[in-house]
Enzyme design. Structure first.
Site, short mmCIF file in Angstrom:
data_model
loop_
_atom_site.label_atom_id
_atom_site.label_comp_id
_atom_site.label_asym_id
_atom_site.label_seq_id
_atom_site.Cartn_x
_atom_site.Cartn_y
_atom_site.Cartn_z
CG HIS A 173 -4.43 -3.74 2.66
ND1 HIS A 173 -3.61 -3.31 3.68
CD2 HIS A 173 -4.91 -2.62 2.07
CE1 HIS A 173 -3.59 -1.99 3.71
NE2 HIS A 173 -4.37 -1.55 2.74
CB CYS B 245 -0.98 -0.04 1.18
SG CYS B 245 -2.43 1.01 0.94
CD GLU C 123 -2.76 -6.53 5.24
OE1 GLU C 123 -3.54 -5.57 5.39
OE2 GLU C 123 -2.05 -6.63 4.23
#
Length: 379
Positions: free
Chosen positions: A353, A263, A355
């Site tokens: 993202h 990001c 994660e």
């Protein structure tokens, strides 16, 4: 931001900087708040959204009409507090219904002083932001409600997101360590620009001991932990202001240490390579954004939260001070750059993202790709 106690039935007003006004009821804390109005398309994971430091100084509009159904628990937050500047929902849940719920979302917002508004047409508001772009906004409830012209003037005096340097405001002040789960295989220095708790956890699952460093960390601080790899996290604000992290990343690239960015970290890599960045009209936020990994041709459903992007050519390999670079991932909705990789050094990044705790998990392989870079470097 000024707040008082919870008042779910108090009248509330949302005022955009272009003069558009929506009227509803207070949700969470009563008072006033200012930020950049953005919309999130996720239907789940609102706890992760609220506690993502990347949303610092942003007022989040939820496009899903029903919010708060599963309540709030102490296991899902991505950080120690709610970071959003304000929260906008259409139909808040009257009752939380989940075996993990410990309290209602309304109660949590009020307890943390987050001013919100409910009962407005979030579909109309989202369409307005899509057409006009993200903009400054104010939410006013209780005694802060005043004449429309007075409220509009307050909103127009609020700071812009463009040019905002916010990473140091949300990052850790002291270095801390997230130990590897099971056998330790690698050590990673993670520069915290607004890191989410799930990110070092995903690395720890792969046998990585993660040293999380403040946003103000120097190259010397990074290499003091003797890292096998270096990571740059997500975070809020305008990447054009992040000269310090850019310089640190250039130092890492010079040493040819395996590098991974997510990001804000992708934007930092773009700047370190000599590319520019720019502000998107309304950004990408939510957990249903289609991205193509151009290295494999695979299309992933991904989680996003960014209002800025890297200005790099999609149709060619670029020459940089650190060798050849190319765009590795692209958003299929609008062709925005979603990833970069160096071809002559072990470095890559993505704008989204992998994660994502609330899902989707299509991009979790990127942590394995980071591990592969460190394995290759060690070999």
């Amino acid at each position: 931001m000024t707040t008082s106690t919870r008042g779910a039935k108090a009248p509330a007003v949302l005022v955009l900087e272009d003069g558009r006004i929506f009227r509803g009821r207070a949700y969470g804390a009563v008072g006033e708040t200012f930020g950049e109005a953005v919309f999130s398309t996720g239907m789940t994971g609102y706890q992760e959204t609220l506690t993502d430091p990347s949303y610092h100084r942003q007022v989040v509009v939820m496009t899903a009409p029903h919010v708060g159904n599963t309540g709030v628990n102490d296991e899902d937050p991505e950080s120690a507090k709610i970071w959003v500047a304000g929260y906008v929902v259409r139909d808040p849940a009257r009752v939380s219904s989940n075996w993990r719920a410990q309290r209602s979302l309304d109660e949590e917002l009020a307890a943390q002083g987050v001013v919100g508004i409910s009962g407005i047409d979030t579909r109309a508001l989202t369409r307005h932001l899509r057409e006009r772009g993200a903009m400054r906004v104010g939410i006013f409830s209780g005694e802060t409600v005043a004449d429309d012209a007075v409220l509009l003037a307050k909103v127009q005096e609020a700071p812009q997101m463009k040019g905002a340097n916010l990473s140091a405001e949300v990052a850790t002040k002291e270095t801390y360590v997230v130990p590897a789960i099971g056998e330790k295989k690698f050590t990673v220095a993670a520069v915290d620009l607004g890191i989410k708790g799930m990110t070092p956890h995903r690395m720890a699952e792969r046998g990585i001991e993660v040293h999380v460093l403040p946003a103000t960390a120097t190259v010397e601080d990074v290499y003091a932990v003797q890292p096998d790899g270096v990571f740059f996290s997500n975070g809020p604000g305008d990447p054009a202001t992040a000269d310090g992290p850019v310089a640190v990343m250039q130092g890492v690239l010079e040493r040819k240490t395996p590098l991974f960015g997510i990001c804000f970290g992708n934007q930092i890599l773009g700047r370190a390579l000599g590319f520019g960045t720019y502000k998107l009209k309304y950004g990408h936020r939510g957990i249903n954004q289609p991205v193509q990994d151009r290295t494999t041709g695979k299309v992933e459903v991904t989680a996003h939260n960014h209002g800025f992007a890297v200005d790099a050519p999609l149709d060619k390999v670029s020459e940089t001070p650190y060798g050849r670079a190319e765009v590795s991932h692209v958003c299929l909705n609008d062709q925005v750059v979603e990833g970069l990789q160096l071809l002559d050094r072990p470095a890559f990044s993505v704008q989204y993202h992998p994660e994502a705790a609330a899902g989707p998990h299509d991009a979790a392989y990127l942590f394995d790709r980071f591990v592969s870079l460190m394995e290759a470097e060690r070999a």
